[in-house]
Write a protein that holds these residues in place. Structure first.
Motif, PDB file in Angstrom:
ATOM      1  N   HIS A 223       0.818  -1.217   0.000  1.00  0.00           N
ATOM      2  CA  HIS A 223       0.000   0.000   0.000  1.00  0.00           C
ATOM      3  C   HIS A 223       0.856   1.273   0.000  1.00  0.00           C
ATOM      4  O   HIS A 223       0.425   2.306  -0.478  1.00  0.00           O
ATOM      5  N   PHE A 224       2.087   1.188   0.491  1.00  0.00           N
ATOM      6  CA  PHE A 224       2.993   2.351   0.425  1.00  0.00           C
ATOM      7  C   PHE A 224       3.318   2.662  -1.039  1.00  0.00           C
ATOM      8  O   PHE A 224       3.370   3.812  -1.441  1.00  0.00           O
ATOM      9  N   ALA A 225       3.532   1.589  -1.801  1.00  0.00           N
ATOM     10  CA  ALA A 225       3.879   1.762  -3.213  1.00  0.00           C
ATOM     11  C   ALA A 225       2.684   2.230  -4.044  1.00  0.00           C
ATOM     12  O   ALA A 225       2.858   2.781  -5.132  1.00  0.00           O
TER      13      ALA A 225
ATOM     14  N   ARG B 164       0.582   8.009  -4.198  1.00  0.00           N
ATOM     15  CA  ARG B 164       1.202   8.867  -5.217  1.00  0.00           C
ATOM     16  C   ARG B 164       2.105   9.882  -4.520  1.00  0.00           C
ATOM     17  O   ARG B 164       1.645  10.693  -3.716  1.00  0.00           O
ATOM     18  N   ASN B 165       3.382   9.794  -4.763  1.00  0.00           N
ATOM     19  CA  ASN B 165       4.334  10.781  -4.232  1.00  0.00           C
ATOM     20  C   ASN B 165       5.508  10.881  -5.196  1.00  0.00           C
ATOM     21  O   ASN B 165       5.552  10.156  -6.201  1.00  0.00           O
ATOM     22  N   TRP B 166       6.450  11.756  -4.891  1.00  0.00           N
ATOM     23  CA  TRP B 166       7.519  12.017  -5.867  1.00  0.00           C
ATOM     24  C   TRP B 166       8.391  10.787  -6.127  1.00  0.00           C
ATOM     25  O   TRP B 166       8.921  10.620  -7.223  1.00  0.00           O
ATOM     26  N   LEU B 167       8.484   9.888  -5.156  1.00  0.00           N
ATOM     27  CA  LEU B 167       9.313   8.692  -5.372  1.00  0.00           C
ATOM     28  C   LEU B 167       8.574   7.621  -6.180  1.00  0.00           C
ATOM     29  O   LEU B 167       9.174   6.936  -7.007  1.00  0.00           O
TER      30      LEU B 167
ATOM     31  N   THR C  31      11.037  11.278   3.545  1.00  0.00           N
ATOM     32  CA  THR C  31      10.348  12.335   2.795  1.00  0.00           C
ATOM     33  C   THR C  31       8.961  11.904   2.327  1.00  0.00           C
ATOM     34  O   THR C  31       8.114  12.736   2.036  1.00  0.00           O
ATOM     35  N   ILE C  32       8.753  10.565   2.233  1.00  0.00           N
ATOM     36  CA  ILE C  32       7.397  10.122   1.829  1.00  0.00           C
ATOM     37  C   ILE C  32       6.631   9.598   3.051  1.00  0.00           C
ATOM     38  O   ILE C  32       5.694   8.811   2.912  1.00  0.00           O
TER      39      ILE C  32
ATOM     40  N   THR D  16       7.607   1.070  -5.272  1.00  0.00           N
ATOM     41  CA  THR D  16       7.318   0.436  -6.560  1.00  0.00           C
ATOM     42  C   THR D  16       6.378  -0.758  -6.370  1.00  0.00           C
ATOM     43  O   THR D  16       6.665  -1.626  -5.531  1.00  0.00           O
ATOM     44  N   THR D  17       5.313  -0.811  -7.145  1.00  0.00           N
ATOM     45  CA  THR D  17       4.391  -1.948  -7.029  1.00  0.00           C
ATOM     46  C   THR D  17       4.962  -3.147  -7.789  1.00  0.00           C
ATOM     47  O   THR D  17       5.795  -2.984  -8.684  1.00  0.00           O
TER      48      THR D  17
END
Lengths: 260, 255
Positions: free
Chosen positions: A11-13, A16-19, A60-61, A136-137
């Protein structure tokens, strides 16, 4: 089944964020280079640099220390174990010695230094891997694997395993709680027997589900070809810039004497 | 001095116990480049043969791929069962390897592929194992675990043992061999090129033995037996409820 909950860290992947927005091939390229340099390094500076950089990037995320700590616990323990093995088996200068259950033990300075280097390599390497998995998923990794011409069969099996993993985890947890309510885990032998029938049931369910999944796939036009039909977008100018920056970074690190 | 050493050992043992089963995966960063290459070269033929067999079977039996994927997922979940370690009074749980089971159901080569995929997912999403150590982990869990479990099962069948005991032997042997593989992988780390080959091998063998004893003496010894019983019960359960599954997968012959 507590450990299975950690699997659902995908779920972290999914956020939507810059990484997560960085192109998957760029990420794989960076992480791959990082892992190779990590195992090639002869002192602790580079692995520590990877550890700290990856940690800051994950901060940062908004990935919490607790989440990272849980993932890092086992690798850290493994690192300590290796440090002890190296301390006992490598080097000449004894720093600590004694007997344990009649077995002679002597920790040597050189071995402990090698062990410390390996420990930092574990920290750096695992943090790099976490940086990849938190951003990354698995679907994107599969797409990148196909772009890298990995065998299609392997990618398909990986997609299937990952697709049905969560479903089977849920079913297993439901069955386990039913067994628990029928006192299936009160003694050691009952526990083992319950796990046995649970394992058997899992096999039956998986095979039944495989049959129905195949029927559903055929009805949707599957003819034994690709399971994963989504393609990666072509690389754009910014991706090439990131690839190029990796080269610049490596030259800079090399100039600073990180590699030799 | 003795007390310090004993204290350190007890603390480490206590730290390792609750999760020691995952020690079967050598973690990222441990192996130097020469061993990374060595283990990858060693396992690539097995993975290639496994992939080719999968591809061939997929053409003949179109539903084989979903079957492999789902059985793979089931074995992955099975390998996460928290089995309480007897003798530690419920203090610790350990997790089975699961490769014995997958080898019996799908054959050893396909089981190597399944183990490789499971290890890849575990490395990325659980931080157990690693990407540069994938080769050695596939060797211990995939190659040694699958082949030993499969042949132990077939040998037990030839001896005319009941299905439960065949599964039991497969589970025990595959688990033992998996830990032996991990011990070999870690023991070879102390191998030094500047020593003569025999001396270096002696050092490595000593380290391998020590690591194997540490694994077995903590929770893996009892876990082997527990995994054997669970595999035995699981196969017996399938035979009792849906024997056609075992006939179709050619685990047992139809009577």
């Amino acid at each position: 089944m507590e450990i299975l909950k950690h699997v659902v860290m995908d779920h972290f992947a999914q956020r939507r964020n810059w990484l997560t927005n960085i192109e998957v091939r760029v990420k794989l390229f960076y992480i791959g280079i990082g892992l190779v340099l990590n195992i090639l390094s002869n002192d602790i500076t580079l692995p520590l640099l990877f550890f700290v950089t990856s940690l800051i990037l994950l901060m940062t995320i908004k990935v919490s220390f607790l989440t990272l700590g849980l993932r890092m616990m086992m690798p850290f323990l493994f690192g300590i174990f290796i440090m002890i093995i190296m301390g006992l088996h490598k080097g000449e200068t004894v720093v600590l010695s004694g007997t344990l259950f009649g077995y002679e033990l002597a920790f040597k300075k050189e071995g402990l230094q090698i062990g410390l280097l390996l420990f930092t390599k574990v920290a750096g390497g695992v943090m790099l891997m976490l940086l990849l998995s938190f951003t990354t998923t698995i679907t994107k990794i599969c797409m990148a694997a196909r772009w890298m011409k990995m065998p299609e069969t392997l990618i398909e099996v990986l997609s299937f395993v990952y697709r049905y993993l969560f479903l089977l985890i849920e079913e297993t947890e439901t069955m386990m709680s039913s067994q628990r309510s029928r006192l299936g885990y009160v003694t050691w032998f009952k526990t083992i027997k319950s796990f046995g029938s649970l394992g058997g049931m899992l096999i039956i369910r998986s095979i039944t589900r495989a049959e129905s999944a195949h029927v559903a796939m055929v009805s949707r036009g599957y003819d034994g070809g690709r399971v994963l039909t989504v393609q990666l977008n072509p690389l754009v100018r910014s991706d090439y810039a990131l690839f190029l920056s990796c080269g610049v970074l490596l030259t800079f690190l090399s100039y600073l004497g990180f590699f030799w | 001095m003795k007390k310090i050493l004993l204290g350190i050992s007890i603390v480490i043992a206590l730290l390792l116990l609750p999760h020691v089963a995952y020690a079967m995966h050598i973690t990222e960063g441990i192996l130097p480049p020469k061993w990374v290459i060595f283990w990858f070269v060693l396992v690539i033929p097995f993975v290639v043969i496994g992939t080719f067999r999968l591809k061939k079977k997929k053409k003949v039996v179109p539903g084989f791929l979903p079957l492999v994927g789902l059985v793979g997922a089931a074995v992955f979940v099975f390998s996460c069962f928290p089995i309480p370690v007897i003798g530690l009074n419920g203090m610790a749980t350990a997790h089975p390897a699961g490769t014995g089971m997958s080898a019996v159901l799908l054959g050893p080569f396909v089981s190597v592929v399944i183990a490789g995929i499971a290890l890849f997912i575990q490395a990325l999403f659980l931080a157990h194992g690693g990407l540069t150590t994938l080769g050695v982990n596939i060797f211990s869990m995939g190659v040694l675990g699958s082949f030993s479990g499969y042949f132990a099962f077939r040998l037990a069948q030839r001896m005319g043992l009941k299905l439960f005991w065949c599964g039991f032997i497969a589970g025990v042997v595959s688990d033992l061999c998996t830990y032996m593989g991990t011990s070999i992988g870690l023991g070879l780390l102390v191998f030094e090129g500047d020593e003569s080959f025999s001396v270096a091998m002696m050092h490595s063998a000593k380290a391998m033995l020590e690591i194997f004893v540490v694994f077995m003496a903590t929770s893996q010894g009892p876990l082997c037996i527990a995994e054997g019983i669970v595999v035995g019960f699981a196969l017996s359960y399938v035979y009792k409820v849906r024997p056609s599954i075992l006939y179709n997968l050619r685990v047992i012959k139809e009577q």
